[in-house]
Design an enzyme around this catalytic site. Sequence first.
Site, PDB file in Angstrom:
ATOM      1  N   LYS A  64     -32.080  -6.069  20.488  1.00 47.41           N
ATOM      2  CA  LYS A  64     -32.978  -6.665  19.493  1.00 47.41           C
ATOM      3  C   LYS A  64     -33.425  -8.042  19.939  1.00 47.41           C
ATOM      4  CE  LYS A  64     -33.441  -9.358  16.767  1.00 47.41           C
ATOM      5  NZ  LYS A  64     -33.791 -10.522  16.710  1.00 47.41           N
ATOM      6  N   VAL A  71       8.462   3.866  -7.568  1.00 49.43           N
ATOM      7  CA  VAL A  71       8.672   5.144  -8.253  1.00 49.43           C
ATOM      8  C   VAL A  71       9.936   5.011  -9.118  1.00 49.43           C
ATOM      9  CG1 VAL A  71       8.909   7.643  -8.016  1.00 49.43           C
ATOM     10  CG2 VAL A  71       7.632   6.357  -6.285  1.00 49.43           C
ATOM     11  N   SER A  72      11.102   5.102  -8.468  1.00 49.53           N
ATOM     12  CA  SER A  72      12.343   5.198  -9.244  1.00 49.53           C
ATOM     13  C   SER A  72      12.636   3.949 -10.073  1.00 49.53           C
ATOM     14  CB  SER A  72      13.520   5.494  -8.303  1.00 49.53           C
ATOM     15  OG  SER A  72      13.568   4.534  -7.266  1.00 49.53           O
ATOM     16  N   ASN A 114      -2.448  11.640  -6.199  1.00 49.12           N
ATOM     17  CA  ASN A 114      -1.847  11.669  -4.867  1.00 49.12           C
ATOM     18  C   ASN A 114      -2.345  12.909  -4.102  1.00 49.12           C
ATOM     19  OD1 ASN A 114       0.918  12.879  -3.346  1.00 49.12           O
ATOM     20  ND2 ASN A 114       0.389  10.772  -2.898  1.00 49.12           N
ATOM     21  N   LYS A 153       4.493  17.256  -6.212  1.00 50.29           N
ATOM     22  CA  LYS A 153       4.670  17.953  -4.939  1.00 50.29           C
ATOM     23  C   LYS A 153       4.910  19.456  -5.125  1.00 50.29           C
ATOM     24  CE  LYS A 153       4.065  14.500  -2.289  1.00 50.29           C
ATOM     25  NZ  LYS A 153       2.827  14.447  -1.521  1.00 50.29           N
ATOM     26  N   GLY A 192      11.921   1.780  -1.961  1.00 51.58           N
ATOM     27  CA  GLY A 192      13.168   1.071  -2.219  1.00 51.58           C
ATOM     28  C   GLY A 192      12.979  -0.273  -2.907  1.00 51.58           C
ATOM     29  N   MET A 206     -15.438 -14.303  15.766  1.00 51.32           N
ATOM     30  CA  MET A 206     -16.243 -14.985  16.766  1.00 51.32           C
ATOM     31  C   MET A 206     -15.286 -15.336  17.907  1.00 51.32           C
ATOM     32  SD  MET A 206     -18.420 -14.783  14.336  1.00 51.32           S
ATOM     33  CE  MET A 206     -20.005 -15.389  14.847  1.00 51.32           C
ATOM     34  N   THR A 215      14.602   4.632   1.155  1.00 47.31           N
ATOM     35  CA  THR A 215      14.489   5.180  -0.199  1.00 47.31           C
ATOM     36  C   THR A 215      14.931   6.636  -0.193  1.00 47.31           C
ATOM     37  OG1 THR A 215      12.964   5.749  -1.971  1.00 47.31           O
ATOM     38  CG2 THR A 215      12.032   5.659   0.242  1.00 47.31           C
ATOM     39  N   CYS A 266     -31.073 -14.060  15.252  1.00 43.70           N
ATOM     40  CA  CYS A 266     -29.666 -13.803  15.619  1.00 43.70           C
ATOM     41  C   CYS A 266     -28.912 -13.226  14.429  1.00 43.70           C
ATOM     42  CB  CYS A 266     -28.987 -15.083  16.091  1.00 43.70           C
ATOM     43  SG  CYS A 266     -29.818 -15.844  17.502  1.00 43.70           S
TER      44      CYS A 266
HETATM   45  C1  LIG Z   1       0.819   3.387  -3.075  1.00 46.24           C
HETATM   46  C2  LIG Z   1       1.340   4.487  -2.233  1.00 46.24           C
HETATM   47  N1  LIG Z   1       1.794   4.190  -1.009  1.00 46.24           N
HETATM   48  C3  LIG Z   1       2.274   5.166  -0.227  1.00 46.24           C
HETATM   49  C4  LIG Z   1       2.294   6.472  -0.671  1.00 46.24           C
HETATM   50  C5  LIG Z   1       2.768   7.581   0.188  1.00 46.24           C
HETATM   51  O1  LIG Z   1       1.703   8.478   0.416  1.00 46.24           O
HETATM   52  P1  LIG Z   1       1.832   9.664   1.473  1.00 46.24           P
HETATM   53  O2  LIG Z   1       2.053   9.072   2.794  1.00 46.24           O
HETATM   54  O3  LIG Z   1       0.646  10.538   1.285  1.00 46.24           O
HETATM   55  O4  LIG Z   1       3.111  10.433   1.032  1.00 46.24           O
HETATM   56  P2  LIG Z   1       3.287  11.305  -0.271  1.00 46.24           P
HETATM   57  O5  LIG Z   1       3.115  10.397  -1.451  1.00 46.24           O
HETATM   58  O6  LIG Z   1       2.219  12.333  -0.267  1.00 46.24           O
HETATM   59  O7  LIG Z   1       4.652  11.842  -0.171  1.00 46.24           O
HETATM   60  C6  LIG Z   1       1.817   6.735  -1.947  1.00 46.24           C
HETATM   61  N2  LIG Z   1       1.773   7.978  -2.446  1.00 46.24           N
HETATM   62  N3  LIG Z   1       1.335   5.727  -2.711  1.00 46.24           N
HETATM   63  C1  LIG Z   2       5.920   7.829  -2.487  1.00 39.15           C
HETATM   64  C2  LIG Z   2       6.510   7.131  -1.348  1.00 39.15           C
HETATM   65  N1  LIG Z   2       5.842   6.946  -0.168  1.00 39.15           N
HETATM   66  C3  LIG Z   2       6.585   6.319   0.736  1.00 39.15           C
HETATM   67  C4  LIG Z   2       6.131   6.042   2.118  1.00 39.15           C
HETATM   68  O1  LIG Z   2       6.944   5.663   2.945  1.00 39.15           O
HETATM   69  O2  LIG Z   2       4.938   6.185   2.338  1.00 39.15           O
HETATM   70  S1  LIG Z   2       8.117   5.920   0.172  1.00 39.15           S
HETATM   71  C5  LIG Z   2       7.783   6.595  -1.323  1.00 39.15           C
HETATM   72  C6  LIG Z   2       8.757   6.652  -2.428  1.00 39.15           C
HETATM   73  C7  LIG Z   2       9.089   5.317  -3.021  1.00 39.15           C
HETATM   74  O3  LIG Z   2       9.938   5.538  -4.053  1.00 39.15           O
HETATM   75  P1  LIG Z   2      10.929   4.443  -4.618  1.00 39.15           P
HETATM   76  O4  LIG Z   2      10.105   3.400  -5.246  1.00 39.15           O
HETATM   77  O5  LIG Z   2      11.717   5.192  -5.648  1.00 39.15           O
HETATM   78  O6  LIG Z   2      11.771   3.978  -3.496  1.00 39.15           O
END
Ligand SMILES: Cc1ncc(COP(=O)(O)OP(=O)(O)O)c(N)n1
Ligand SMILES: Cc1nc(C(=O)O)sc1CCOP(=O)(O)O
Length: 544
Positions: free
Chosen positions: A382, A203-204, A75, A45, A175, A306, A140, A469
């Site tokens: 058609k 992530v975390s 991303n 970011k 989370g 359908m 989260t 069809c």
């Molecule tokens: C797998 C996955 N899911 C959700 C996100 C979140 O993407 P986004 O809404 O573009 O937010 P940022 O990641 O840009 O903060 C993700 N990156 N990956």
């Molecule tokens: C990258 C991201 N996107 C989100 C969304 O809501 O779209 S939440 C998120 C962070 C998730 O991090 P953690 O696994 O540490 O909770």
Amino acid sequence: MDKSIIDYTLYLVTDQTLLPPSRTLAETVAAAIKGGVTLVQLREKTKSTRAFIAEAQALKLICASSTPRTPFLINDRVDVALAVDADGVHVGQDDMPVRDVRRLLGPDKIVGVTVETVEQAHEAIAGGADYLGTAAVFPTATKKHAPGFAPLGVAGVREIVQAVAGRVPVVTIGGIGAGNAREVMHGGLWEEGRRGLAGVAVVSAIIAQVDPEAAAKELVEQVRPWVRSVALPLSQAPSLARVVREKSLQPIRSSMDAASLALVDDVAAAFTKLKATKPLVHNITNFVVMNDTANALVSIGASPVMSHSIEEVRDIVKISNALVINIGTLSPSWIASMHAAGNKAKELSIPVVLDPVGAGATPFRLQTCLSLIAALKPRVVKGNAGEISAIAKALGLTDTDTGSQAVESRGVDSVGSLADPGTLAALLALKTNSVVAISGAIDVVSDGTRVARVENGNAWLGTLSGTGCTATALAGAFLASAQDPFVAAVAALVALGVAAELAAGDDGGVVRGPGTFKARLLDEIYGLDVGKISAMARLSVKER
Ligand SMILES: Cc1ncc(COP(=O)(O)OP(=O)(O)O)c(N)n1
Ligand SMILES: Cc1nc(C(=O)O)sc1CCOP(=O)(O)O
């Protein structure tokens, strides 16, 4: 990268800021892959573009050196993905629209989209998403959400998974860790436990751990048993008939003029787009063909619904990308549903295809067709020669205008042949402001200006009821994703015709009758690819 075999079970999204002291992102990702991570997304970011690209190159190498190779996505940043030739991009609702991402990356890259609602999920699929990531399931601290955002909870995630109905894989994020991964996967299941989330993204739970390999191992063990929504792999194997055909049809392609070759390219592009967008096609169709057309739509890569009940057709149309109306087994209550669905489609600019089955057979059918055309303004009509002639006559076109003296309807079949089907299609197209397609030994399609003749197909098609069809239903699938209804109609007839040629085979005696042909036709629709379409399309197009 074969997109149909991507494993979304444990999806690692990175965040440098969460690394424990003295840990690098590269070693953490390498350890996580060793532990069982199946997909990696680099999420930066704050880095400069140059530093982002350098990091992407390093992580791409790590992913590429694992066995099996781990797909590597970027991303948000399409430019960075292009610069390093990543496997794809993940975008959110405020990022570049998915259609533009798809256009820039092409059909082979993976495009993932974050969705918070069912509507966004349908939109993302229609725009060409390969997979969806739901917005956060749990609270989260890793991502700052917009004020007012509330995590979806497991039930909210399930609602999205259910609406997507297996068209693309869905993962969830936010989370998630070893303490709740099972709960998420179990809660995301629907349809008697048969389908659910394709995996979880974290992530975390990995990046911030001192032992990322062990963390990944523990997570994957919890998630893997619940993964049940793997997409069907498309048949890759070329049939013997295809090989023979491709050789024998080279002269046909080389004898086509530039306009016809351009139309073949448009048809191939429409096919690629259909495969990428997997459109939802709502069919109000007849009892005779319902199962066959649904299977043909699934086989070509669309999602059929359908539904003809007045209580729900408007709601089904709302979530669909095209509406196919086929009047084959008509009754007053169905006519009401056709109008209700069609009016909703018109209101939402969802394209409508009409198949006027047996329009010349009874006044009831003819009047129904005329009122549907007048009210709904279908983009494509058609029918066979008898049906289209009957509508043309009822709308005031004379036999001399259309050359249809020698054609009449017998039940739902057409008897006789048109002197000039191109003129009939073109005049009716102008009269109804739609594309008119006339199916037959040679199919003719016109939008009033252009007239195309499609020569694909064979006599076996005529031995089955309802293949016309099927062509109409396929036109709905193409129309859902193509800009130009003329190309959509031509593409449907080429696709069915090419599949029929492959099904009949040049490999001697495999078709013993309509039964074997029918089964093989479905297989060949399923096995169509852009190479077969480009090499085997036999068509010509002229301006009037
Ligand atoms: C797998 C996955 N899911 C959700 C996100 C979140 O993407 P986004 O809404 O573009 O937010 P940022 O990641 O840009 O903060 C993700 N990156 N990956
Ligand atoms: C990258 C991201 N996107 C989100 C969304 O809501 O779209 S939440 C998120 C962070 C998730 O991090 P953690 O696994 O540490 O909770």
